[in-house]
Design an enzyme around this catalytic site. Structure first.
Site, PDB file in Angstrom:
ATOM      1  N   GLN A 111       0.839  -1.030  -0.193  1.00  0.00           N
ATOM      2  CA  GLN A 111      -0.135  -0.086  -0.077  1.00  0.00           C
ATOM      3  C   GLN A 111       0.867   1.237  -0.122  1.00  0.00           C
ATOM      4  O   GLN A 111       0.451   2.219  -0.761  1.00  0.00           O
ATOM      5  CB  GLN A 111      -0.948  -0.049   1.158  1.00  0.00           C
ATOM      6  CG  GLN A 111      -1.956   0.825   1.275  1.00  0.00           C
ATOM      7  CD  GLN A 111      -3.482   0.248   0.293  1.00  0.00           C
ATOM      8  OE1 GLN A 111      -3.489  -1.001   0.617  1.00  0.00           O
ATOM      9  NE2 GLN A 111      -3.737   0.970  -0.489  1.00  0.00           N
ATOM     10  N   LYS A 126      -2.918  -0.981   6.620  1.00  0.00           N
ATOM     11  CA  LYS A 126      -3.767  -2.034   6.330  1.00  0.00           C
ATOM     12  C   LYS A 126      -4.247  -2.542   7.810  1.00  0.00           C
ATOM     13  O   LYS A 126      -3.536  -2.728   8.748  1.00  0.00           O
ATOM     14  CB  LYS A 126      -3.198  -2.985   5.649  1.00  0.00           C
ATOM     15  CG  LYS A 126      -4.019  -4.017   4.722  1.00  0.00           C
ATOM     16  CD  LYS A 126      -4.433  -3.456   3.417  1.00  0.00           C
ATOM     17  CE  LYS A 126      -5.499  -3.936   2.808  1.00  0.00           C
ATOM     18  NZ  LYS A 126      -5.650  -3.451   1.448  1.00  0.00           N
ATOM     19  N   GLY A 165     -12.654  -0.186   2.825  1.00  0.00           N
ATOM     20  CA  GLY A 165     -12.892  -1.557   2.637  1.00  0.00           C
ATOM     21  C   GLY A 165     -11.762  -2.449   1.950  1.00  0.00           C
ATOM     22  O   GLY A 165     -10.825  -2.029   1.506  1.00  0.00           O
ATOM     23  N   ASP A 166     -11.708  -3.794   2.149  1.00  0.00           N
ATOM     24  CA  ASP A 166     -11.106  -4.633   1.374  1.00  0.00           C
ATOM     25  C   ASP A 166     -11.801  -5.974   1.268  1.00  0.00           C
ATOM     26  O   ASP A 166     -13.018  -6.101   1.344  1.00  0.00           O
ATOM     27  CB  ASP A 166      -9.710  -4.743   1.991  1.00  0.00           C
ATOM     28  CG  ASP A 166      -8.614  -5.714   0.940  1.00  0.00           C
ATOM     29  OD1 ASP A 166      -7.966  -5.150   0.273  1.00  0.00           O
ATOM     30  OD2 ASP A 166      -8.646  -7.048   1.125  1.00  0.00           O
ATOM     31  N   ASN A 240     -16.301  -6.881  -5.047  1.00  0.00           N
ATOM     32  CA  ASN A 240     -16.399  -5.586  -5.476  1.00  0.00           C
ATOM     33  C   ASN A 240     -15.567  -5.057  -6.803  1.00  0.00           C
ATOM     34  O   ASN A 240     -16.040  -4.589  -7.639  1.00  0.00           O
ATOM     35  CB  ASN A 240     -16.064  -4.701  -4.247  1.00  0.00           C
ATOM     36  CG  ASN A 240     -15.563  -3.271  -4.718  1.00  0.00           C
ATOM     37  OD1 ASN A 240     -14.865  -2.591  -5.377  1.00  0.00           O
ATOM     38  ND2 ASN A 240     -17.021  -2.461  -4.761  1.00  0.00           N
ATOM     39  N   SER A 376     -10.577   6.947  -2.784  1.00  0.00           N
ATOM     40  CA  SER A 376     -10.672   7.260  -1.346  1.00  0.00           C
ATOM     41  C   SER A 376     -10.040   8.508  -1.099  1.00  0.00           C
ATOM     42  O   SER A 376     -10.580   9.008  -0.048  1.00  0.00           O
ATOM     43  CB  SER A 376     -10.061   6.015  -0.424  1.00  0.00           C
ATOM     44  OG  SER A 376     -10.848   5.023  -0.518  1.00  0.00           O
TER      45      SER A 376
HETATM   46  P1  NDP Z   1     -14.550  -8.830  -1.971  1.00  0.00           P
HETATM   47  O1  NDP Z   1     -14.606  -9.287  -0.638  1.00  0.00           O
HETATM   48  O2  NDP Z   1     -15.804  -8.012  -2.458  1.00  0.00           O
HETATM   49  O3  NDP Z   1     -14.607 -10.000  -3.123  1.00  0.00           O
HETATM   50  C1  NDP Z   1     -13.525 -11.285  -2.927  1.00  0.00           C
HETATM   51  C2  NDP Z   1     -13.779 -12.041  -3.944  1.00  0.00           C
HETATM   52  O4  NDP Z   1     -12.614 -12.884  -4.179  1.00  0.00           O
HETATM   53  C3  NDP Z   1     -14.908 -12.822  -3.692  1.00  0.00           C
HETATM   54  O5  NDP Z   1     -15.353 -13.462  -5.119  1.00  0.00           O
HETATM   55  C4  NDP Z   1     -14.352 -14.093  -2.967  1.00  0.00           C
HETATM   56  O6  NDP Z   1     -15.007 -15.396  -2.979  1.00  0.00           O
HETATM   57  C5  NDP Z   1     -12.985 -14.228  -3.500  1.00  0.00           C
HETATM   58  N1  NDP Z   1     -12.024 -14.745  -2.618  1.00  0.00           N
HETATM   59  C6  NDP Z   1     -11.421 -14.009  -1.436  1.00  0.00           C
HETATM   60  N2  NDP Z   1     -10.685 -14.810  -0.895  1.00  0.00           N
HETATM   61  C7  NDP Z   1     -10.351 -15.853  -1.462  1.00  0.00           C
HETATM   62  C8  NDP Z   1      -9.659 -17.095  -1.385  1.00  0.00           C
HETATM   63  N3  NDP Z   1      -8.827 -17.077  -0.362  1.00  0.00           N
HETATM   64  N4  NDP Z   1      -9.786 -18.010  -2.257  1.00  0.00           N
HETATM   65  C9  NDP Z   1     -10.479 -18.032  -3.394  1.00  0.00           C
HETATM   66  N5  NDP Z   1     -11.558 -16.742  -3.655  1.00  0.00           N
HETATM   67  C10 NDP Z   1     -11.255 -15.839  -2.574  1.00  0.00           C
HETATM   68  O7  NDP Z   1     -13.304  -8.280  -1.966  1.00  0.00           O
HETATM   69  P2  NDP Z   1     -12.884  -7.217  -2.933  1.00  0.00           P
HETATM   70  O8  NDP Z   1     -13.012  -7.378  -4.420  1.00  0.00           O
HETATM   71  O9  NDP Z   1     -12.810  -5.864  -2.613  1.00  0.00           O
HETATM   72  O10 NDP Z   1     -11.321  -7.588  -3.199  1.00  0.00           O
HETATM   73  C11 NDP Z   1     -10.649  -8.501  -4.037  1.00  0.00           C
HETATM   74  C12 NDP Z   1      -8.996  -8.125  -4.222  1.00  0.00           C
HETATM   75  O11 NDP Z   1      -8.874  -6.855  -4.754  1.00  0.00           O
HETATM   76  C13 NDP Z   1      -8.290  -8.392  -2.913  1.00  0.00           C
HETATM   77  O12 NDP Z   1      -7.014  -8.889  -3.127  1.00  0.00           O
HETATM   78  C14 NDP Z   1      -8.241  -6.768  -2.528  1.00  0.00           C
HETATM   79  O13 NDP Z   1      -7.173  -6.768  -1.789  1.00  0.00           O
HETATM   80  C15 NDP Z   1      -7.806  -6.084  -3.711  1.00  0.00           C
HETATM   81  N6  NDP Z   1      -8.188  -4.736  -3.722  1.00  0.00           N
HETATM   82  C16 NDP Z   1      -9.740  -4.209  -3.390  1.00  0.00           C
HETATM   83  C17 NDP Z   1      -9.686  -2.737  -3.431  1.00  0.00           C
HETATM   84  C18 NDP Z   1     -11.134  -2.270  -3.054  1.00  0.00           C
HETATM   85  O14 NDP Z   1     -11.289  -1.073  -2.949  1.00  0.00           O
HETATM   86  N7  NDP Z   1     -12.106  -3.245  -2.671  1.00  0.00           N
HETATM   87  C19 NDP Z   1      -8.688  -1.830  -3.750  1.00  0.00           C
HETATM   88  C20 NDP Z   1      -7.447  -2.587  -4.523  1.00  0.00           C
HETATM   89  C21 NDP Z   1      -7.253  -3.972  -4.233  1.00  0.00           C
HETATM   90  P3  NDP Z   1     -15.928 -15.751  -1.757  1.00  0.00           P
HETATM   91  O15 NDP Z   1     -17.114 -14.586  -1.801  1.00  0.00           O
HETATM   92  O16 NDP Z   1     -16.429 -16.818  -2.090  1.00  0.00           O
HETATM   93  O17 NDP Z   1     -14.883 -15.722  -0.627  1.00  0.00           O
HETATM   94  O1  2IT Z   2      -5.989  -2.526  -1.394  1.00  0.00           O
HETATM   95  C1  2IT Z   2      -6.325  -1.556  -1.351  1.00  0.00           C
HETATM   96  O2  2IT Z   2      -5.861  -0.602  -2.107  1.00  0.00           O
HETATM   97  C2  2IT Z   2      -7.961  -1.210  -0.649  1.00  0.00           C
HETATM   98  N1  2IT Z   2      -8.309  -2.009  -0.408  1.00  0.00           N
HETATM   99  C3  2IT Z   2      -8.332   0.123  -0.737  1.00  0.00           C
HETATM  100  C4  2IT Z   2      -7.769   1.084   0.381  1.00  0.00           C
HETATM  101  C5  2IT Z   2      -8.472   2.317   0.463  1.00  0.00           C
HETATM  102  O3  2IT Z   2      -7.928   3.109   1.388  1.00  0.00           O
HETATM  103  O4  2IT Z   2      -9.403   2.742  -0.419  1.00  0.00           O
END
Ligand code: NDP
Ligand code: 2IT
Length: 444
Positions: A111, A126, A165-166, A240, A376
């Site tokens: 990050q 984080k 969120g994450d 997301n 954000s």
């Molecule tokens: P969500 O919780 O909305 O979705 C996560 C997705 O990934 C779900 O479909 C989930 O399936 C699947 N998943 C999570 N963990 C596992 C695992 N161990 N094995 C298999 N599938 C898995 O999270 P986000 O979409 O927010 O985050 C997804 C990725 O993007 C992460 O790496 C996060 O750190 C990264 N990220 C997110 C940001 C954000 O703004 N939200 C910003 C930048 C990066 P299930 O529902 O079945 O668990």
């Molecule tokens: O991994 C990431 O960059 C996030 N989950 C978003 C962090 C944030 O502060 O919006």
């Protein structure tokens, strides 16, 4: 021994049992080697890399909560405040049973450089918990969030640390967390982002990571003489990031054909139905097994497997290390032209190397998914101004930020003789700003 190698060895020795943290340390420190070597003796004397790799502060706390049957449970809560050289700590909260301090240190470390690449004044942090929101009632999630914030609130603040969120933390969780923060502090502050639109949230923050990933991918492809239009895209994940990556892929003329969750994956040759996906995941909080009800011609498979579907562009959007060497080989064999990381560190070091050695254009996470945290930071700005910008205004800024990132990582790679190596470009460009700020601020 070179200073970079000394510090990699030291970090591994000092932080046993944290493989994801070791992985990011290796990747980043290897990339910035040419910058360090320009001034190695001075940086060693100042313990610059030791300071960079040791979080400024780590908090671990007990989170007791009561389920709907009156049973009490105890989870661990964490916040890693990694580096505040260029701004207040900023980064998401992850609620997932796999969460531990090593995973949060990997995410916090990444990050720092991601936030630097956005061009906005935000440091790296984080946090999260090993709590699993899956299968819990709304009331249980609320009680957990309230208990979590009852400790976290002492450590955060609008100019100190601003979580978001994450995985496992979306609008619902941020709402409950914010409500409790406000109650405990009696103040309405920009202390979390990803808030609801009626209480200080920014338009386009929900979409930002996925949309940003596609703006980034389009610009990176263009730089390499490729048009995103009409390309077949494999997406993993169904949360997301994946949902809004799929939505924007269509808007930019590409065709996303896969998605996945932790139980299985979908191949829809006609293109993923994004409205069905939103209904299943955002409204029902259900499993992808439901998808076939909406799209009888699609395929559902248990387990993992999206990377076996032939594609032009791969966008892993689920979690760390979901693309291994066998997946990378499959993608290359199928003629994949580019992979951009929507998730954080979704490719193993071995997979990344194989893809790059085989001329797959590789967009690393800290650049490709920076649109979420960038927006954000735009939410924080709007809160401080006490204004709310339109969707178009935020979305245009997001697009501009992602295009600037492509420009910056490309030119940093070229400057250090690594043209086309965007991993090096992103790590170097992100690091240079942090380096300058750390040097200017003395030994802290
Ligand atoms: P969500 O919780 O909305 O979705 C996560 C997705 O990934 C779900 O479909 C989930 O399936 C699947 N998943 C999570 N963990 C596992 C695992 N161990 N094995 C298999 N599938 C898995 O999270 P986000 O979409 O927010 O985050 C997804 C990725 O993007 C992460 O790496 C996060 O750190 C990264 N990220 C997110 C940001 C954000 O703004 N939200 C910003 C930048 C990066 P299930 O529902 O079945 O668990
Ligand atoms: O991994 C990431 O960059 C996030 N989950 C978003 C962090 C944030 O502060 O919006």
């Amino acid at each position: 021994m070179a200073y970079v190698d000394e510090v990699i060895a030291k970090v591994i020795e000092k932080n046993p049992g944290q493989p994801e943290f070791h992985q990011t340390i290796r990747e980043v420190l290897e990339s910035i080697r040419p910058v360090i070597e320009e001034n190695e003796d001075e940086y060693r004397k100042l313990a610059l890399l030791e300071r960079l790799t040791e979080p400024e502060r780590q908090v671990k706390f007990r989170v007791p909560w009561t389920d709907d049957n009156g049973q009490v449970h105890v989870n661990c809560g964490y916040r890693v405040q990694f580096n505040s050289a260029i701004g207040p700590y900023k980064g998401g909260l992850r609620f997932h049973p796999s969460v531990n301090i090593g995973i949060l240190k990997f995410l916090g470390f990444e990050q720092i450089f991601k936030n630097s690449l956005t061009g906005l004044p935000i440091g790296g942090g984080k946090g999260g918990s090993d709590f699993d929101p899956k299968g819990k009632s709304d009331a249980e999630v609320m009680r957990f969030c309230q208990s979590f914030m009852t400790e976290l609130f002492r450590h955060i603040g609008p100019d100190t640390d601003v979580p978001a969120g994450d995985i496992g933390v979306g609008g619902r969780e941020i709402g409950y967390l914010y409500g409790q923060y406000k109650r405990l502090t009696n103040s309405y502050q920009s202390v979390l982002t990803g808030k609801g639109l009626t209480f200080g949230g920014s338009l386009a923050r929900t979409e930002a990571t996925g949309y940003g990933l596609l703006y980034f991918t389009r610009a990176l492809l263009k730089r390499n003489g490729i048009d995103l239009k009409d390309k077949i895209v494999d997406v993993s994940g169904a949360g997301n990031v994946a949902i809004y990556a799929i939505e924007k892929a269509y808007q930019l003329g590409a065709k996303p054909v896969t998605c996945s969750d932790s139980t299985g994956w979908v191949y829809d040759p006609e293109g993923i139905d994004v409205n069905a996906l939103k209904e299943i995941k955002e409204v029902q909080r259900g499993r992808l097994t439901e998808y076939k009800k909406y799209r009888p011609n699609s395929e559902y498979h248990e387990g993992r497997g999206v990377w076996q579907i032939k594609c032009d562009i791969a966008l892993p959007c689920a979690t760390q290390n979901e693309v291994g060497i066998e997946d990378a080989k499959q993608l290359v064999a199928n003629g994949c032209a580019a992979l951009c990381e929507g998730a954080n560190m979704p490719c193993t070091l071995e997979a990344t190397k194989y893809l790059m050695d085989n001329h797959v254009i590789f967009g690393p996470a800290k650049a490709a998914n920076a649109g979420g945290v960038a927006t954000s930071a735009l939410e924080m700005t709007q809160n401080h101004e006490r204004l709310a910008w339109t969707f178009e205004e935020v979305d245009n800024k997001l697009c501009q930020i992602m295009e600037n990132i492509v420009e910056n990582i490309d030119s940093a790679a070229k400057r250090y003789g690594k043209e086309g190596d965007y991993v090096a470009g992103a790590n170097i460009a992100g690091f240079l700003k942090v380096l300058d700020a750390m040097m200017a601020q003395g030994i802290v």
